[in-house]
Design a protein around this motif. Structure first.
Motif, PDB file in Angstrom:
ATOM      1  N   TRP A 337       0.831  -1.208   0.000  1.00  9.66           N
ATOM      2  CA  TRP A 337       0.000   0.000   0.000  1.00  9.66           C
ATOM      3  C   TRP A 337       0.866   1.259   0.000  1.00  9.66           C
ATOM      4  O   TRP A 337       0.617   2.206  -0.762  1.00  9.66           O
ATOM      5  CB  TRP A 337      -0.925  -0.035   1.216  1.00  9.66           C
ATOM      6  N   MET A 338       1.887   1.287   0.856  1.00 12.51           N
ATOM      7  CA  MET A 338       2.774   2.443   0.910  1.00 12.51           C
ATOM      8  C   MET A 338       3.512   2.630  -0.408  1.00 12.51           C
ATOM      9  O   MET A 338       3.629   3.766  -0.910  1.00 12.51           O
ATOM     10  CB  MET A 338       3.788   2.273   2.044  1.00 12.51           C
ATOM     11  N   MET A 339       4.011   1.548  -0.981  1.00 16.58           N
ATOM     12  CA  MET A 339       4.761   1.666  -2.233  1.00 16.58           C
ATOM     13  C   MET A 339       3.875   2.176  -3.352  1.00 16.58           C
ATOM     14  O   MET A 339       4.310   2.984  -4.190  1.00 16.58           O
ATOM     15  CB  MET A 339       5.384   0.318  -2.593  1.00 16.58           C
ATOM     16  N   ALA A 340       2.622   1.736  -3.388  1.00 17.66           N
ATOM     17  CA  ALA A 340       1.716   2.185  -4.443  1.00 17.66           C
ATOM     18  C   ALA A 340       1.445   3.686  -4.321  1.00 17.66           C
ATOM     19  O   ALA A 340       1.480   4.429  -5.318  1.00 17.66           O
ATOM     20  CB  ALA A 340       0.412   1.396  -4.378  1.00 17.66           C
ATOM     21  N   LEU A 341       1.181   4.168  -3.089  1.00 13.54           N
ATOM     22  CA  LEU A 341       0.904   5.590  -2.914  1.00 13.54           C
ATOM     23  C   LEU A 341       2.150   6.448  -3.129  1.00 13.54           C
ATOM     24  O   LEU A 341       2.075   7.534  -3.726  1.00 13.54           O
ATOM     25  CB  LEU A 341       0.345   5.840  -1.511  1.00 13.54           C
ATOM     26  N   LEU A 342       3.291   5.963  -2.659  1.00  8.94           N
ATOM     27  CA  LEU A 342       4.514   6.751  -2.803  1.00  8.94           C
ATOM     28  C   LEU A 342       5.027   6.769  -4.235  1.00  8.94           C
ATOM     29  O   LEU A 342       5.863   7.611  -4.575  1.00  8.94           O
ATOM     30  CB  LEU A 342       5.584   6.229  -1.857  1.00  8.94           C
ATOM     31  N   CYS A 343       4.538   5.861  -5.067  1.00 13.07           N
ATOM     32  CA  CYS A 343       4.842   5.982  -6.504  1.00 13.07           C
ATOM     33  C   CYS A 343       4.274   7.298  -7.027  1.00 13.07           C
ATOM     34  O   CYS A 343       4.919   7.997  -7.823  1.00 13.07           O
ATOM     35  CB  CYS A 343       4.248   4.798  -7.270  1.00 13.07           C
ATOM     36  N   GLY A 344       3.062   7.660  -6.572  1.00 11.95           N
ATOM     37  CA  GLY A 344       2.483   8.952  -6.958  1.00 11.95           C
ATOM     38  C   GLY A 344       3.280  10.107  -6.394  1.00 11.95           C
ATOM     39  O   GLY A 344       3.462  11.136  -7.067  1.00 11.95           O
ATOM     40  N   HIS A 345       3.763   9.970  -5.159  1.00  9.75           N
ATOM     41  CA  HIS A 345       4.575  11.031  -4.559  1.00  9.75           C
ATOM     42  C   HIS A 345       5.883  11.218  -5.327  1.00  9.75           C
ATOM     43  O   HIS A 345       6.303  12.358  -5.593  1.00  9.75           O
ATOM     44  CB  HIS A 345       4.857  10.686  -3.105  1.00  9.75           C
ATOM     45  N   ILE A 346       6.521  10.114  -5.683  1.00  9.53           N
ATOM     46  CA  ILE A 346       7.776  10.199  -6.440  1.00  9.53           C
ATOM     47  C   ILE A 346       7.524  10.818  -7.807  1.00  9.53           C
ATOM     48  O   ILE A 346       8.319  11.640  -8.312  1.00  9.53           O
ATOM     49  CB  ILE A 346       8.415   8.803  -6.568  1.00  9.53           C
ATOM     50  N   TYR A 347       6.405  10.468  -8.422  1.00  4.20           N
ATOM     51  CA  TYR A 347       6.069  11.023  -9.736  1.00  4.20           C
ATOM     52  C   TYR A 347       5.891  12.540  -9.646  1.00  4.20           C
ATOM     53  O   TYR A 347       6.462  13.301 -10.438  1.00  4.20           O
ATOM     54  CB  TYR A 347       4.797  10.361 -10.261  1.00  4.20           C
ATOM     55  N   MET A 348       5.095  12.999  -8.656  1.00  5.68           N
ATOM     56  CA  MET A 348       4.841  14.436  -8.540  1.00  5.68           C
ATOM     57  C   MET A 348       6.101  15.187  -8.120  1.00  5.68           C
ATOM     58  O   MET A 348       6.262  16.369  -8.470  1.00  5.68           O
ATOM     59  CB  MET A 348       3.736  14.678  -7.513  1.00  5.68           C
ATOM     60  N   GLY A 349       6.996  14.542  -7.392  1.00  4.26           N
ATOM     61  CA  GLY A 349       8.212  15.208  -6.947  1.00  4.26           C
ATOM     62  C   GLY A 349       9.324  15.206  -7.965  1.00  4.26           C
ATOM     63  O   GLY A 349      10.384  15.814  -7.717  1.00  4.26           O
ATOM     64  N   THR A 350       9.116  14.560  -9.114  1.00  9.27           N
ATOM     65  CA  THR A 350      10.158  14.525 -10.146  1.00  9.27           C
ATOM     66  C   THR A 350       9.638  15.124 -11.458  1.00  9.27           C
ATOM     67  O   THR A 350       9.826  16.311 -11.716  1.00  9.27           O
ATOM     68  CB  THR A 350      10.642  13.078 -10.355  1.00  9.27           C
ATOM     69  N   VAL A 351       8.969  14.314 -12.264  1.00  5.86           N
ATOM     70  CA  VAL A 351       8.518  14.784 -13.575  1.00  5.86           C
ATOM     71  C   VAL A 351       7.087  15.289 -13.562  1.00  5.86           C
ATOM     72  O   VAL A 351       6.632  15.904 -14.536  1.00  5.86           O
ATOM     73  CB  VAL A 351       8.649  13.655 -14.625  1.00  5.86           C
ATOM     74  N   GLY A 352       6.347  15.045 -12.488  1.00  2.64           N
ATOM     75  CA  GLY A 352       4.933  15.400 -12.480  1.00  2.64           C
ATOM     76  C   GLY A 352       4.665  16.867 -12.236  1.00  2.64           C
ATOM     77  O   GLY A 352       3.632  17.394 -12.648  1.00  2.64           O
ATOM     78  N   MET A 353       5.567  17.565 -11.558  1.00  3.54           N
ATOM     79  CA  MET A 353       5.361  18.985 -11.267  1.00  3.54           C
ATOM     80  C   MET A 353       6.677  19.742 -11.459  1.00  3.54           C
ATOM     81  O   MET A 353       7.700  19.359 -10.896  1.00  3.54           O
ATOM     82  CB  MET A 353       4.859  19.180  -9.832  1.00  3.54           C
ATOM     83  N   LYS A 354       6.637  20.764 -12.231  1.00  5.63           N
ATOM     84  CA  LYS A 354       7.831  21.538 -12.511  1.00  5.63           C
ATOM     85  C   LYS A 354       8.309  22.262 -11.260  1.00  5.63           C
ATOM     86  O   LYS A 354       7.524  22.904 -10.570  1.00  5.63           O
ATOM     87  CB  LYS A 354       7.547  22.561 -13.613  1.00  5.63           C
TER      88      LYS A 354
END
Length: 406
Positions: A337-354
Motif C-alpha cells: 500500500w505504501m509503495m503504491a501511494l509513494l509511486c504517486g509522490h515520487i512522480y509528482m516530486g520529479t517529472v509530475g510537477m515543474k
C-alpha cells in the motif's frame, strides 16, 4: 557345433544334481537320523532377513472402545493394537501440543508439529500454516501486483495526457527566494527516501522476483540476489524506522487539516473542470497531507512494528509461528500500500510537477513557484508570519531580507 554340444551337456548335468538330491531326501527312511539334522540345519537359513508380520490373533479390534483409549500413549496402545499410530497423528494434525524435553522459554512450540486450525481473512478454515499460505499466494501476491500495475499505468496515462503540471519560473535570487525546506528537513527526507527505496526494491524482488527475474537469471543467480537483498532489507529496516520517526516529528505541524484543505478536495486539487488551476493551499495541500497520514505515518508505524517482530527485535513477539504469520500479512499488505501511494509522490516530486524536485534538492523555491502552487503559504511568508529564511545560518546565496511584493 562342438560348443553347442558342450553347452547342452553342462545344462543337463546342472538339472540332474537337484533332482537327484530331492530323490535321495524323499527316499531316506523315516528313522534315518540324517533327515532331521538336515532340516534343522536348513531352518535358520529360512529365518534370516525378511519382515515378521503381526499375528492377527494378538490384535484387539475393539480396543478403541476402552474409555482410556484416546489418552493412551503409543507404547500402551502397542500392547493391544501394534503399529496403530493413527490416533497420535490425528492429534498432530489437529494441532495438539505434545511433550517436549526442551524448556518453553527456549522452544515454545517444540512439541507442536502442526498448528491449530484458524481462518485468516481470505483463507479457508484450516491449519494456520496453510491458512497463511492461502492469504499470501491467493491475495497479497496477485492483488499486490495488480495494484502496482494499475498505479504505474495510471501515472503513465496522466503524464502523456497532462504532462508536467505548473509553469517554469526563473530562479529567484537573494530576497526573492523562499526557503521551503531547511537542510535538516532535506537530510531527513533523503535518508528516509533512500531507506524506503532500498526496502521497496528488495521487498519487490523477494515477493515477486520468482515471476519476472527467476526465468531470466536462473535459480543460482537469483538465489544469490535474493539472499543479498534479504540482508539489505534486514539492515536498512532500522534506518527506515528511525528516519520515519524524524519525518513524522518534523513535518506533523504542517500537516494538520485546515479549512482550505476541504476547499482543495472539493475542487479536486484544480483537476476538475476545464483546464488546470491551482487551488490555494498552505505549505502542504490536502493531497500531500493525506499522503503524510495515510501513505506514510499510519501504515509506516505498522510496517515498522511488524518488521521488528519479523526480525525478532521486540521481546515477547515473534517466538511462535502465528506471531510471524500475522506480522508478515500486516507487513506485506501495508508495505505494498505504501509503495503504491509513494509511486504517486515520487512522480509528482520529479517529472509530475515543474520545480518540485529542485525544491527538495536545493531547499529553495522562487516566489512565482510558491504563489502558483501554495498561495496561502506564500501570503503568510509575504506577511511575515512565516520566516522567508528558516535555517539557523542563512546561506550567502539567499540572505534574509524583508518581504518584497511580487
Amino acid at each position: 557345433m562342438k560348443h553347442i554340444m558342450w553347452s547342452l551337456a553342462l545344462a543337463g548335468s546342472m538339472a540332474w544334481v537337484p533332482a537327484h538330491a530331492q530323490t535321495a531326501t524323499s527316499a531316506a527312511p523315516a528313522g534315518d537320523a540324517t533327515a532331521p539334522a538336515a532340516t534343522a540345519q536348513a531352518a535358520p537359513a529360512a529365518a534370516v532377513g525378511g519382515i515378521k508380520s503381526q499375528n492377527i490373533f494378538e490384535i484387539s479390534p475393539d480396543a478403541s472402545a476402552d474409555p482410556k483409549y484416546a489418552g493412551q500413549t503409543n507404547g500402551e496402545r502397542a500392547q493391544v493394537q501394534p503399529g496403530n499410530n493413527a490416533p497420535m497423528w490425528r492429534q498432530v494434525g489437529q494441532g495438539v501440543t505434545g511433550f517436549s524435553s526442551l524448556p518453553v522459554s527456549q522452544a515454545p512450540e517444540a512439541g507442536n508439529l502442526i498448528q491449530p486450525f484458524v481462518q485468516y481473512p481470505g483463507s479457508r478454515y484450516t491449519n494456520a500454516g496453510d491458512a497463511w499460505r492461502q492469504v499470501r499466494n491467493n491475495w497479497i501476491i496477485p492483488y499486490g501486483a495488480a495494484l502496482f500495475a494499475i498505479v504505474l499505468l495510471a501515472l503513465g496515462i496522466f503524464y502523456f495526457t497532462k504532462g508536467s503540471l505548473g509553469h517554469a519560473h526563473p530562479d529567484g535570487v537573494g530576497p526573492r527566494r523562499i526557503e521551503r525546506f531547511t537542510p535538516f528537513e532535506r537530510a531527513a527526507h533523503w535518508s528516509n527516501a533512500f531507506a524506503f527505496i532500498a526496502l521497496a526494491v528488495s521487498g519487490i524482488v523477494m515477493a515477486f522476483g520468482k515471476f519476472f527475474l527467476l526465468p531470466i537469471m536462473g535459480a543460482t543467480l537469483f538465489g544469490w540476489l535474493s539472499y543479498a537483498l534479504k540482508n539489505v532489507h534486514n539492515f536498512v529496516g532500522p534506518l527506515f524506522a528511525v528516519s520515519l520517526l524524524v519525518i513524522i516529528i518534523t513535518f506533523v505541524k504542517d500537516n494538520i487539516a485546515s479549512r482550505a484543505d476541504f476547499v482543495w478536495l472539493a475542487k479536486g486539487g484544480g483537476m476538475l473542470g476545464k483546464g488546470h488551476h491551482q487551488v490555494p493551499s498552505h505549505r502542504f495541500n490536502a493531497g500531500e497531507k493525506g499522503l503524510f497520514w495515510w501513505g506514510i505515518t499510519i501504515p509506516g508505524i505498522f510496517v515498522v512494528a511488524s518488521g521488528l517482530v519479523l526480525d525478532k527485535l521486540i521481546p515477547g513477539f515473534g517466538d511462535v509461528r502465528s506471531d510471524m504469520q500475522i506480522a508478515h500479512m500486516i507487513h506485506a499488505t501495508l508495505a505494498i500500500w505504501m509503495m503504491a501511494l509513494l509511486c504517486g509522490h515520487i512522480y509528482m516530486g520529479t517529472v509530475g510537477m515543474k520545480g518540485a524536485y529542485k525544491a527538495m534538492r536545493t531547499g529553495y523555491v522562487s516566489e512565482g513557484w510558491a504563489k502558483e502552487h501554495h498561495e496561502l503559504w506564500y501570503n503568510d511568508v509575504q506577511a511575515g508570519k512565516i520566516p522567508r529564511q528558516r535555517s539557523a545560518t542563512p546561506s550567502e546565496e539567499a540572505p534574509a531580507a524583508k518581504p518584497v511584493q511580487a
